[in-house]
Design a protein around this motif. Structure first.
Motif, short mmCIF file in Angstrom:
data_model
loop_
_atom_site.label_atom_id
_atom_site.label_comp_id
_atom_site.label_asym_id
_atom_site.label_seq_id
_atom_site.Cartn_x
_atom_site.Cartn_y
_atom_site.Cartn_z
N VAL A 75 -21.08 -38.91 11.02
CA VAL A 75 -21.33 -39.61 12.29
C VAL A 75 -22.69 -39.25 12.86
O VAL A 75 -23.27 -38.22 12.50
CB VAL A 75 -20.26 -39.24 13.37
N ARG A 76 -23.19 -40.11 13.73
CA ARG A 76 -24.37 -39.78 14.53
C ARG A 76 -23.86 -39.53 15.94
O ARG A 76 -23.23 -40.42 16.55
CB ARG A 76 -25.35 -40.94 14.52
N VAL A 77 -24.13 -38.34 16.45
CA VAL A 77 -23.60 -37.98 17.76
C VAL A 77 -24.10 -38.95 18.83
O VAL A 77 -23.39 -39.34 19.74
CB VAL A 77 -23.99 -36.53 18.13
N SER A 137 -28.81 -31.92 19.63
CA SER A 137 -30.16 -32.40 19.90
C SER A 137 -30.18 -33.89 19.61
O SER A 137 -29.66 -34.33 18.58
CB SER A 137 -31.18 -31.73 18.96
N MET A 138 -30.78 -34.67 20.49
CA MET A 138 -30.80 -36.12 20.27
C MET A 138 -32.16 -36.69 20.65
O MET A 138 -32.32 -37.28 21.71
CB MET A 138 -29.69 -36.78 21.09
N PRO A 139 -33.14 -36.54 19.77
CA PRO A 139 -34.48 -37.04 20.15
C PRO A 139 -34.57 -38.55 20.30
O PRO A 139 -35.38 -39.01 21.10
CB PRO A 139 -35.39 -36.53 19.03
N CYS A 140 -33.80 -39.33 19.56
CA CYS A 140 -34.00 -40.78 19.65
C CYS A 140 -32.91 -41.48 20.45
O CYS A 140 -33.17 -42.40 21.19
CB CYS A 140 -34.16 -41.41 18.26
N GLY A 141 -31.67 -41.08 20.28
CA GLY A 141 -30.58 -41.68 21.06
C GLY A 141 -30.10 -43.03 20.56
O GLY A 141 -29.18 -43.60 21.13
N VAL A 142 -30.76 -43.57 19.54
CA VAL A 142 -30.38 -44.91 19.08
C VAL A 142 -30.02 -44.93 17.59
O VAL A 142 -29.92 -46.00 17.00
CB VAL A 142 -31.50 -45.94 19.36
N GLY A 143 -29.88 -43.74 17.00
CA GLY A 143 -29.37 -43.73 15.64
C GLY A 143 -30.42 -43.82 14.55
O GLY A 143 -30.07 -44.04 13.39
N VAL A 144 -31.70 -43.64 14.87
CA VAL A 144 -32.71 -43.79 13.82
C VAL A 144 -33.24 -42.48 13.26
O VAL A 144 -33.78 -42.46 12.16
CB VAL A 144 -33.92 -44.65 14.28
N CYS A 145 -33.16 -41.38 14.01
CA CYS A 145 -33.89 -40.18 13.58
C CYS A 145 -33.06 -39.26 12.69
O CYS A 145 -33.59 -38.40 12.02
CB CYS A 145 -34.40 -39.41 14.79
N ASP A 146 -31.74 -39.42 12.72
CA ASP A 146 -30.82 -38.62 11.90
C ASP A 146 -30.79 -37.14 12.27
O ASP A 146 -30.20 -36.35 11.53
CB ASP A 146 -31.11 -38.81 10.40
N VAL A 147 -31.40 -36.77 13.37
CA VAL A 147 -31.32 -35.37 13.80
C VAL A 147 -29.89 -35.02 14.21
O VAL A 147 -29.43 -33.91 14.00
CB VAL A 147 -32.31 -35.10 14.96
N CYS A 148 -29.18 -35.98 14.77
CA CYS A 148 -27.83 -35.70 15.29
C CYS A 148 -26.75 -36.07 14.30
O CYS A 148 -25.57 -36.07 14.64
CB CYS A 148 -27.63 -36.45 16.60
S1 FES Z 1 -30.50 -38.87 18.19
FE1 FES Z 1 -31.58 -39.88 16.62
S2 FES Z 1 -30.02 -40.49 15.24
FE2 FES Z 1 -28.96 -39.62 16.89
#
Ligand code: FES
Ligand SMILES: Cc1cc2nc3c(=O)[nH]c(=O)nc-3n(C[C@H](O)[C@H](O)[C@H](O)COP(=O)(O)OP(=O)(O)OC[C@H]3O[C@@H](n4cnc5c(N)ncnc54)[C@H](O)[C@@H]3O)c2cc1C
Ligand SMILES: Cc1cc2nc3c(=O)[nH]c(=O)nc-3n(C[C@H](O)[C@H](O)[C@H](O)COP(=O)(O)OP(=O)(O)OC[C@H]3O[C@@H](n4cnc5c(N)ncnc54)[C@H](O)[C@@H]3O)c2cc1C
Ligand SMILES: Cc1cc2nc3c(=O)[nH]c(=O)nc-3n(C[C@H](O)[C@H](O)[C@H](O)COP(=O)(O)O)c2cc1C
Ligand SMILES: Cc1cc2nc3c(=O)[nH]c(=O)nc-3n(C[C@H](O)[C@H](O)[C@H](O)COP(=O)(O)O)c2cc1C
Ligand code: FES
Lengths: 297, 261, 297, 261
Positions: free
Chosen positions: B244-246, B224-235
């Protein structure tokens, strides 16, 4: 300028009322070309703890219509590493930085807070509490955070607003953020037809449905605490930001909705300009409930 | 770490069934490389990753689930996308053109490797399925591809699993020897499998190649990648090789990051 | 049959786990051809008070995306008139009737409850509390309601679940409904451009976003109270009803979403059949949070 | 009180601008009578009332706000509707056919009376606007309609308000006498105005007609109506004549229910 910590020796002055919520925007370098930071009032960092925290395992996102649940365990490399990696970036940002600290244990929090003293352009601390924090521990944590010399904002869990917001205000917190997201649970559907709901995900709830809950919290507390209130929860437009400011919020935080639309931060900052809240009398009039007489007979 | 994030308006060309999924084609100015992704706004509260399974100059094709809102869109609809994002497959980092490439996939993840079918003069593909019925017809692959079929029940091709060892019943051949042979032959190997298998697959690569170069073996990881830029920590995940952040460190990782120490 | 009041002298047996929530379905005669009542477990009536209550004034509905706020003031003609007008209808319904009583004052509540004793096919009372009710008053109200001879279900306000649910359970309530809707506020936009937000509406929040909040409440309390728990809040499909039952809910109430789709009641009743909740161990496993180790270093 | 609630699938025929609103046409088996309504599901969490402003055997036209989801639907889209619901205008309860009908409307609510323009051999219409610019062109009304224009500023037609009294500046005529005359002439009068005016309008009718029959004067009342069947109490209001639910007891009421005692 809006000073959200007028009683603090340094104060905490914002050029404008809009900022990202902790945990939604990273540490300042994630959206270099999509967000013009200079339009914001402040940058609130992702949550940081004294020690490193590891990410949660398993599925961590569940979407339900207009809302979603996120569970991360607030992973972060610990305050020392965060400061090392970002102090230079923070020093050169066009807006003040508010570092969000995860508040669990007063001794640790005091150490973490002291590491933020004297950093260029770091202008405040926002505290994140666990949902179950007792009022007494919350005050101990507040006092610990104030051992550093920065103004302290308390971000109050949704479930505990009525209990903690007035209590922390009485104990001299500089400002209060209403509210950190509700805890929520969603089923994680599996592909096994025998056991379609094998797991549930518990985490923080985000989405536009938080907005009516936020307005309720604001209507109960903004203007009544004797300190500034920052609104946070599902705000997605300049109109919604203004609806919060009208009720007495000094500033607004845009939360996880900005993952979909990062430019929302700038749109809202441009849209609200430098707004004036309603007077207390106006706000009361706007909220007055209209009844047609109470029980009769 | 700071990087520019592209924001594009794609145009939906078509959405059509490709059982068990649907295929959507989006026209786009900057098309994604194999293993990268786009975050598309289909009206939900979070963006959704689209992984390219076919790419050309004008756009790309991706799979979505049946009933997905994209399947209801009319051709010509604008779709707001962030990206391409992430680190895709890395085939040209060694300074010379790749001559031999090996692809290894579960049948479910196979489409993710499709953009690599002609990425080198000689490409070999190992596909593993549970049973024969799941294996796509060989006519669906380019003739140039050297195809090895593996099933977990031995009903077709070699007997799996790819990373397994041991003897096979009479008349059935274990995949092991063939896989090792191709791993020795190739200059790079790209994996798209259930991530639970990556530690064992990493061990296999390590055993066969002894000291593989960084990125010799690459593995695709979904999240799951809600933000795609490394800020949400979901991935954000802990791999044996580090946290790592996917979304920004992947979705394609050096397979050896999965090697348990 | 599901008995949700096994410790009560009469019990309260339902043929199935699905019923409408108080305030969403009237008194039994509103959807004669769209809902087959015989598929339901019970009919829960609209809220009734001892005395007549008048409707609130002004705008009473505000919609925000997937959610909406309703404010009515629970108008009703008072228990005597309701009983007079509906006792015949109730007597002939194919399902037992649970009358929802607005609980404000113990003396009045006892009077209202006693008016329901001995009515044919009236099988239980559900109590509605104001959000601010104190735990002590809640127990006094419970005791007052039990002066009638019907089993008593307490519907606990969202904001007060953690405080009131275990408290009422300890004081012998027959069942608990989790939860009555959260209080929420939405702006009422006006056409005056100088004052676009002239009014706010405060009321009950409905919509699908309640569902993740409901599951959170259930995950905390269902199976831990020693009495039956009825789930209520944003349930909109058989799968969602099952997700509640898996967590230990004995029954589910469908709330204001049925105004859009009244047949939802039957669809969900058909879809869930006669389900079995997970065992306690299974439920715990399904809810276990997955962490990757706590703070290290 | 118990009544059958119809559930129909309508078909959207068109949605087009009719400034300041939009017009949508829905095809439908059982079309609504004037003053009744349908509750339509346009994807929001509650249904929305549609009031017919034109009706024929195959369906009806209604107004929606600009930006309303219905304005985005393609012709042919199915729309789930409950209804027709409520009590509409009552023109035939006296046992004989109506010969003379008077309609009185604010310009904003005027479309709600449009289905009544030819409901009797002689129909008179009084329209009131704030100022001249708001009044629709007379070509928009059927020639058979006897039209009386009223403005609040006297910029066109008679000087309003309809229920007002008193003298007018030289050269301008007060609406009062004309309104009284038509009220004496008609057999029924149907109102669609800002409800805050109904008490005064009721007083006017009472004054002119002395003992009006029930339903001689009828008034349309708008309300949020999430359920439409009388269970939610959102539309319950206290009128001087008693407590009513707009959805089932209305939306058309005897104007005398608004008469303050
Ligand atoms: S999708 Fe948000 S940190 Fe990776
Ligand atoms: C092995 C392990 C690792 C963990 N690691 C992490 C981690 O990495 N990151 C992290 O953030 N947390 C972590 N936690 C904490 C976890 O998320 C919970 O906060 C913690 O388990 C407390 O849960 P509990 O079961 O004791 O009580 P909970 O039921 O979770 O409640 C904790 C307290 O909050 C109160 N509370 C909770 N919800 C509400 C509500 N809706 N209204 C009012 N009060 C409420 C409760 O009354 C109680 O006092 C970890 C827990 C465990 C067991
Ligand atoms: C003139 C008048 C007529 C009324 N008529 C009606 C009527 O017809 N129908 C009706 O239902 N009500 C009616 N009310 C009651 C009204 O809806 C409120 O419940 C009542 O005004 C109490 O509000 P309050 O301002 O005292 O406190 P509120 O702020 O509304 O709170 C009341 C209590 O609930 C607690 N509380 C509220 N929200 C929360 C929360 N989110 N979390 C925790 N605790 C919370 C508060 O701490 C407080 O103890 C009427 C009130 C007035 C003034
Ligand atoms: C140190 C610490 C700080 C926390 N701060 C918050 C907070 O600010 N807001 C909140 O909703 N929950 C907070 N929590 C409690 C929650 O249980 C949860 O861990 C947190 O919201 C992170 O959400 P997630 O673990 O579901 O990703 C905190 C927990 C810990 C351990
Ligand atoms: C007698 C009484 C009973 C109430 N019962 C409830 C209840 O069951 N659930 C709830 O959320 N609020 C309840 N409330 C408190 C709320 O303040 C509110 O009045 C009620 O939810 C009705 O919503 P509305 O007035 O916004 O329509 C009650 C209030 C009163 C006066
Ligand atoms: S619309 Fe629900 S009672 Fe009238």
């Amino acid at each position: 300028m809006i000073d959200i910590a007028p009683n603090h020796k340094y104060g905490l002055s914002l050029k404008g009322p809009v900022m990202p919520a902790a945990g939604t925007f990273g540490f300042g370098d994630a959206y270099p070309n999509l967000v013009d930071l200079s339009l914001l009032g402040a940058l609130v960092t992702n949550p940081v703890s004294l020690r490193r925290r590891r990410p949660a395992r398993g599925r961590r996102l569940a979407v339900h219509r207009d809302a979603f649940v996120v569970h991360t365990g607030w992973p972060n490399p610990g305050v020392r590493t965060v400061v090392r990696d970002f102090r230079e970036i923070w020093a050169h940002l066009p807006v003040p930085v508010i570092v969000h600290l995860l508040a669990t244990q007063p001794g640790e929090l005091a150490q973490a807070a002291s590491r933020l003293s004297g950093l260029s352009n770091v202008a405040g601390i926002e505290l994140g509490f666990t949902t179950g924090v007792s009022p007494r521990l919350a005050v101990d944590l507040l006092d610990a955070a104030r051992e550093g010399d920065l103004p302290v904002i308390a971000k109050v869990p949704f479930e505990r607003v009525d209990q903690l917001a007035p209590h922390l205000a009485r104990h001299g917190v500089d400002a209060v953020t209403l509210m950190s997201p509700p805890r929520a649970v969603l089923p994680l559907l599996s592909t096994d037809p025998q056991m379609p709901i094998a797991r549930y995900l518990r985490g923080r709830l985000y989405g536009r449905a938080l907005f009516p809950l936020l307005l309720n919290a604001l209507s109960r507390w903004a203007g009544k605490l004797g300190c500034a209130v920052i609104a946070c929860g599902g705000i997605a437009s300049p109109e919604e930001a203004l609806a919060c400011i009208n009720l007495g919020a000094a500033a607004v935080q845009i939360d996880a909705l900005l993952w979909r639309d990062p430019w929302l931060l700038n749109e809202i900052a441009r849209g609200v300009g430098a707004p004036q809240p309603l007077t207390k009398t106006e706000a009361e009039a706007a909220l007055r409930e209209e009844y047609n007489g109470e029980e009769t007979l | 770490m700071s990087r520019v994030v592209r924001h594009q308006t794609a145009t939906l060309r078509y959405a059509r069934p490709a059982p068990p999924l649907w295929e959507v084609r989006l026209d786009l100015n900057v098309a994604p490389a194999a293993g990268t992704y786009l975050l598309a706004d289909f009206g939900g509260p979070v963006r959704e990753p689209l992984y390219p399974i076919e790419v050309d100059d004008a756009g790309f094709v991706a799979n979505v689930a049946r009933g997905h809102p994209a399947t209801q869109l009319l051709p010509g609809t604008s779709v707001d996308v962030l990206g391409p994002l992430g680190r895709g497959f890395r085939l040209d980092t060694t300074g010379y053109a790749l001559a031999r490439l090996l692809l290894i996939a579960d049948v479910g993840s196979l489409p993710l490797l499709r953009p690599l079918y002609q990425a080198a003069p000689a490409v070999a593909l190992i596909v593993e399925a549970t049973t024969r019925a799941q294996i796509p017809s060989p006519t669906q692959f380019p003739a140039s591809l050297e195809l090895t079929l593996v099933t977990r029940d031995g009903s077709s091709g070699y007997l799996g699993p790819i990373e397994g060892n041991g003897s096979a019943p009479v008349g059935i051949e274990r995949a092991g020897a063939r896989v090792r042979e191709l791993l020795l032959w190739t200059e790079r190997v790209c994996f798209a499998c259930d991530p639970e298998r990556y530690p064992a697959l990493a061990a296999l690569v390590k055993e066969v190649r002894l000291q593989p170069q960084p990125d010799f073996a690459q593995a695709f990881l979904r999240s799951s990648m809600p933000c795609g830029v490394g800020v949400c920590d979901v991935c954000r995940v802990v791999l044996p090789g580090g946290e790592v952040r996917v979304c920004v460190d992947g979705p394609v990782f050096d397979l050896l990051s999965f090697l348990e120490l």
